[in-house]
Each structure stands twice: as C-alpha cells, then as structure tokens.
Design a protein around this motif. Structure first.
Motif, PDB file in Angstrom:
ATOM      1  N   SER A  55     101.669  89.486 154.516  1.00  0.00           N
ATOM      2  CA  SER A  55     102.492  90.053 153.445  1.00  0.00           C
ATOM      3  C   SER A  55     101.697  90.094 152.156  1.00  0.00           C
ATOM      4  O   SER A  55     100.930  89.158 151.864  1.00  0.00           O
ATOM      5  CB  SER A  55     103.744  89.205 153.244  1.00  0.00           C
ATOM      6  OG  SER A  55     104.369  89.507 152.018  1.00  0.00           O
ATOM      7  N   PRO A  56     101.870  91.141 151.317  1.00  0.00           N
ATOM      8  CA  PRO A  56     101.182  91.166 150.030  1.00  0.00           C
ATOM      9  C   PRO A  56     101.641  90.042 149.104  1.00  0.00           C
ATOM     10  O   PRO A  56     100.929  89.667 148.176  1.00  0.00           O
ATOM     11  CB  PRO A  56     101.551  92.541 149.459  1.00  0.00           C
ATOM     12  CG  PRO A  56     102.800  92.941 150.165  1.00  0.00           C
ATOM     13  CD  PRO A  56     102.691  92.347 151.529  1.00  0.00           C
ATOM     14  N   ALA A  57     102.828  89.489 149.368  1.00  0.00           N
ATOM     15  CA  ALA A  57     103.322  88.378 148.554  1.00  0.00           C
ATOM     16  C   ALA A  57     102.382  87.179 148.631  1.00  0.00           C
ATOM     17  O   ALA A  57     102.254  86.412 147.665  1.00  0.00           O
ATOM     18  CB  ALA A  57     104.724  87.978 149.006  1.00  0.00           C
ATOM     19  N   GLN A  58     101.705  87.007 149.767  1.00  0.00           N
ATOM     20  CA  GLN A  58     100.744  85.912 149.897  1.00  0.00           C
ATOM     21  C   GLN A  58      99.566  86.100 148.952  1.00  0.00           C
ATOM     22  O   GLN A  58      99.046  85.132 148.404  1.00  0.00           O
ATOM     23  CB  GLN A  58     100.229  85.829 151.336  1.00  0.00           C
ATOM     24  CG  GLN A  58     101.273  85.411 152.361  1.00  0.00           C
ATOM     25  CD  GLN A  58     100.705  85.519 153.764  1.00  0.00           C
ATOM     26  OE1 GLN A  58     100.886  86.533 154.436  1.00  0.00           O
ATOM     27  NE2 GLN A  58      99.984  84.490 154.201  1.00  0.00           N
ATOM     28  N   ILE A  59      99.139  87.341 148.791  1.00  0.00           N
ATOM     29  CA  ILE A  59      98.049  87.622 147.850  1.00  0.00           C
ATOM     30  C   ILE A  59      98.513  87.327 146.436  1.00  0.00           C
ATOM     31  O   ILE A  59      97.837  86.633 145.666  1.00  0.00           O
ATOM     32  CB  ILE A  59      97.587  89.091 147.966  1.00  0.00           C
ATOM     33  CG1 ILE A  59      97.146  89.404 149.385  1.00  0.00           C
ATOM     34  CG2 ILE A  59      96.456  89.374 146.968  1.00  0.00           C
ATOM     35  CD1 ILE A  59      96.848  90.874 149.624  1.00  0.00           C
ATOM     36  N   LEU A  60      99.671  87.827 146.071  1.00  0.00           N
ATOM     37  CA  LEU A  60     100.184  87.663 144.710  1.00  0.00           C
ATOM     38  C   LEU A  60     100.370  86.183 144.367  1.00  0.00           C
ATOM     39  O   LEU A  60     100.164  85.767 143.218  1.00  0.00           O
ATOM     40  CB  LEU A  60     101.497  88.418 144.539  1.00  0.00           C
ATOM     41  CG  LEU A  60     101.440  89.924 144.764  1.00  0.00           C
ATOM     42  CD1 LEU A  60     102.798  90.568 144.529  1.00  0.00           C
ATOM     43  CD2 LEU A  60     100.394  90.572 143.874  1.00  0.00           C
ATOM     44  N   ALA A  61     100.729  85.375 145.372  1.00  0.00           N
ATOM     45  CA  ALA A  61     100.939  83.944 145.127  1.00  0.00           C
ATOM     46  C   ALA A  61      99.667  83.246 144.674  1.00  0.00           C
ATOM     47  O   ALA A  61      99.714  82.223 143.973  1.00  0.00           O
ATOM     48  CB  ALA A  61     101.477  83.274 146.392  1.00  0.00           C
ATOM     49  N   GLU A  62      98.487  83.785 145.058  1.00  0.00           N
ATOM     50  CA  GLU A  62      97.214  83.204 144.645  1.00  0.00           C
ATOM     51  C   GLU A  62      96.904  83.486 143.172  1.00  0.00           C
ATOM     52  O   GLU A  62      95.991  82.902 142.613  1.00  0.00           O
ATOM     53  CB  GLU A  62      96.074  83.734 145.518  1.00  0.00           C
ATOM     54  CG  GLU A  62      96.188  83.361 146.983  1.00  0.00           C
ATOM     55  CD  GLU A  62      96.061  81.874 147.225  1.00  0.00           C
ATOM     56  OE1 GLU A  62      95.391  81.193 146.401  1.00  0.00           O
ATOM     57  OE2 GLU A  62      96.637  81.388 148.216  1.00  0.00           O
ATOM     58  N   TYR A  63      97.688  84.382 142.558  1.00  0.00           N
ATOM     59  CA  TYR A  63      97.393  84.806 141.189  1.00  0.00           C
ATOM     60  C   TYR A  63      98.533  84.486 140.225  1.00  0.00           C
ATOM     61  O   TYR A  63      98.615  85.023 139.138  1.00  0.00           O
ATOM     62  CB  TYR A  63      97.134  86.324 141.170  1.00  0.00           C
ATOM     63  CG  TYR A  63      95.847  86.716 141.863  1.00  0.00           C
ATOM     64  CD1 TYR A  63      94.659  86.871 141.150  1.00  0.00           C
ATOM     65  CD2 TYR A  63      95.815  86.892 143.236  1.00  0.00           C
ATOM     66  CE1 TYR A  63      93.483  87.215 141.787  1.00  0.00           C
ATOM     67  CE2 TYR A  63      94.639  87.241 143.888  1.00  0.00           C
ATOM     68  CZ  TYR A  63      93.470  87.393 143.154  1.00  0.00           C
ATOM     69  OH  TYR A  63      92.307  87.737 143.792  1.00  0.00           O
ATOM     70  N   VAL A  64      99.399  83.535 140.622  1.00  0.00           N
ATOM     71  CA  VAL A  64     100.575  83.214 139.814  1.00  0.00           C
ATOM     72  C   VAL A  64     100.180  82.819 138.396  1.00  0.00           C
ATOM     73  O   VAL A  64     100.835  83.215 137.431  1.00  0.00           O
ATOM     74  CB  VAL A  64     101.374  82.072 140.479  1.00  0.00           C
ATOM     75  CG1 VAL A  64     102.425  81.530 139.517  1.00  0.00           C
ATOM     76  CG2 VAL A  64     102.037  82.564 141.747  1.00  0.00           C
ATOM     77  N   ASN A  65      99.095  82.085 138.255  1.00  0.00           N
ATOM     78  CA  ASN A  65      98.691  81.606 136.923  1.00  0.00           C
ATOM     79  C   ASN A  65      97.595  82.465 136.282  1.00  0.00           C
ATOM     80  O   ASN A  65      96.951  82.040 135.328  1.00  0.00           O
ATOM     81  CB  ASN A  65      98.207  80.158 137.024  1.00  0.00           C
ATOM     82  CG  ASN A  65      99.298  79.233 137.515  1.00  0.00           C
ATOM     83  OD1 ASN A  65     100.439  79.318 137.070  1.00  0.00           O
ATOM     84  ND2 ASN A  65      98.957  78.340 138.447  1.00  0.00           N
ATOM     85  N   ALA A  66      97.389  83.669 136.832  1.00  0.00           N
ATOM     86  CA  ALA A  66      96.258  84.492 136.366  1.00  0.00           C
ATOM     87  C   ALA A  66      96.626  85.370 135.166  1.00  0.00           C
ATOM     88  O   ALA A  66      95.746  85.924 134.518  1.00  0.00           O
ATOM     89  CB  ALA A  66      95.743  85.362 137.497  1.00  0.00           C
ATOM     90  N   TRP A  67      97.921  85.533 134.897  1.00  0.00           N
ATOM     91  CA  TRP A  67      98.310  86.458 133.831  1.00  0.00           C
ATOM     92  C   TRP A  67      98.718  85.710 132.567  1.00  0.00           C
ATOM     93  O   TRP A  67      99.219  84.613 132.624  1.00  0.00           O
ATOM     94  CB  TRP A  67      99.476  87.343 134.308  1.00  0.00           C
ATOM     95  CG  TRP A  67      99.069  88.279 135.404  1.00  0.00           C
ATOM     96  CD1 TRP A  67      98.465  89.488 135.277  1.00  0.00           C
ATOM     97  CD2 TRP A  67      99.202  88.064 136.819  1.00  0.00           C
ATOM     98  NE1 TRP A  67      98.224  90.040 136.516  1.00  0.00           N
ATOM     99  CE2 TRP A  67      98.668  89.197 137.469  1.00  0.00           C
ATOM    100  CE3 TRP A  67      99.728  87.031 137.590  1.00  0.00           C
ATOM    101  CZ2 TRP A  67      98.651  89.321 138.857  1.00  0.00           C
ATOM    102  CZ3 TRP A  67      99.704  87.152 138.961  1.00  0.00           C
ATOM    103  CH2 TRP A  67      99.169  88.282 139.577  1.00  0.00           C
TER     104      TRP A  67
END
Length: 213
Positions: free
Chosen positions: A201-213
């Motif tokens: 799922s793309p949600a797994q990718i997004l979870a790696e960047y939770v603190n990136a923004w």
C-alpha cells in the motif's frame, strides 16, 4: 554545478559512503532537499508493475513527495512520466552528462524533466553513456531518498544494486511482492525474504515520511 564543499549539497547524499564530489544539474536543484522517495524497477515493466505505479503515484504526489529514479526505459520512465502527469515533481539521476540525452526519445522526456523537475549527474556535462556509469549512479538514487521502493526486478538486476546500496546506507527498503511464477518478481520476492519491507500500500511509504514535512 554543486560540490561536496557547498552548503547547497544535499544532506542525505552527503551521508553515504561515497558521495559524488560534484553534481551537475538542469532544473530545480532545491528538490534534492525535499522529502524524496526512490522508485526503481525492471526495464521490462509488466502490466502488474504499471498498475502498481498508476495506482500509487497519485498518493505520493498528493503528499508532496518528490520521486527519484534513473530515466531508464520501463519502470524508471513510468515513474517520471506518472509523477509529472499528476503535476508532481521528479528527479532523474542519469548515467551520462546532463547535455546528453540517453536513451533518445521522440518526446524528449529528459528535457521535460529538466523543465518541470531536476536532471542530476556526477559526470561532466558532455560525457556519453558508459556501462559502468549506470550501477554507479544507483548510489545517488538511493542516497537522495529516505526510502527506496523496488517495483519489479529480476534475480540479478540494477534495481537490486540500488536496494543493496540503500540497505548499506541504513535507508528503508521496500519491495512490491509479486507472483512466484514471474521472473520479474523474483528479485523483489527475494528482497522480502532477506528482510525488505513487503509493500502492499502507498500508505506504508507515506508512514516513513510522517515527520518529513
């Protein structure tokens, strides 16, 4: 051109074992310091791989992730095209100088990326392609990104070189599982067996960047 001694040099890339001394570029160099995800895969992109990219890229673009790939035919090309089709931004790390278009395409994809994203190379601007350039540039693809995604790969492929570089640099490696009967999923399935994150799922990718923004 940006050198390793310059403040503008990308911080994540500076951390790898062999950071390039110089980076030549065309386009928006500021993209290297945005949250980036590397996405690579087989040159013989299958309908399965196409469907994965078509479904997931809009989510990544919507989250303002910058995609990074290698401008090769197949998966790399689909990543760049799909990102731009959804008004996203993409970085192409190439195995030639930035003034050399390889492989040649009728629609001049490399020029499009230089206008809407970023073309990046460690080679002199006029340098032609060479076989050893392509595995060498894989460390830059992986080095720019917090996570590397392998969509499809044979048991021995350039995509697995990129994955191994990412692992060596303690970056997150995710692999899309595929049919055990498909040679183009043999590499990704082997990565999962070796410890890569199975990506469903793309949600797994997004979870790696939770603190990136």
């Amino acid at each position: 051109m940006v050198t390793l001694a310059d403040d503008a040099y990308p911080e994540l890339l500076r951390e790898i074992a062999q950071p390039p001394l110089c980076l030549f570029f065309q386009g928006d160099f500021a993209l290297v310091n945005r949250p980036c995800v590397a996405i690579v895969g087989a040159r013989e992109l299958t309908p399965y791989g196409q469907q994965v990219l078509a479904t997931w890229l809009p989510h990544l673009v919507g989250a303002k992730l910058v995609t990074v790939s290698g401008l090769a035919r197949g998966t790399d090309e689909a990543v760049h095209r799909g990102t731009m089709a959804h008004a996203g931004q993409t970085i192409a790390v190439i195995g030639t100088g930035v003034e050399v278009a390889y492989p040649k395409r009728r629609d001049k994809l490399q020029t499009q990326i230089s206008q809407q994203g970023l073309i990046l190379s460690e080679y002199l601007p006029w340098e032609p392609p060479a076989k050893h350039h392509f595995p060498e540039r894989n460390r830059i693809i992986a080095g720019l990104a917090q996570a590397t995604v392998i969509v499809e790969a044979r048991q021995k492929s350039g995509s697995l070189i990129t994955a191994n570089v990412a692992l060596d640099e303690n970056r997150v490696v995710m692999a899309v599982p595929g049919p055990v009967t498909s040679q183009l999923s043999a590499g990704t399935n082997a990565l999962i067996v070796a410890g890569a994150i199975p990506l469903i799922s793309p949600a797994q990718i997004l979870a790696e960047y939770v603190n990136a923004w």
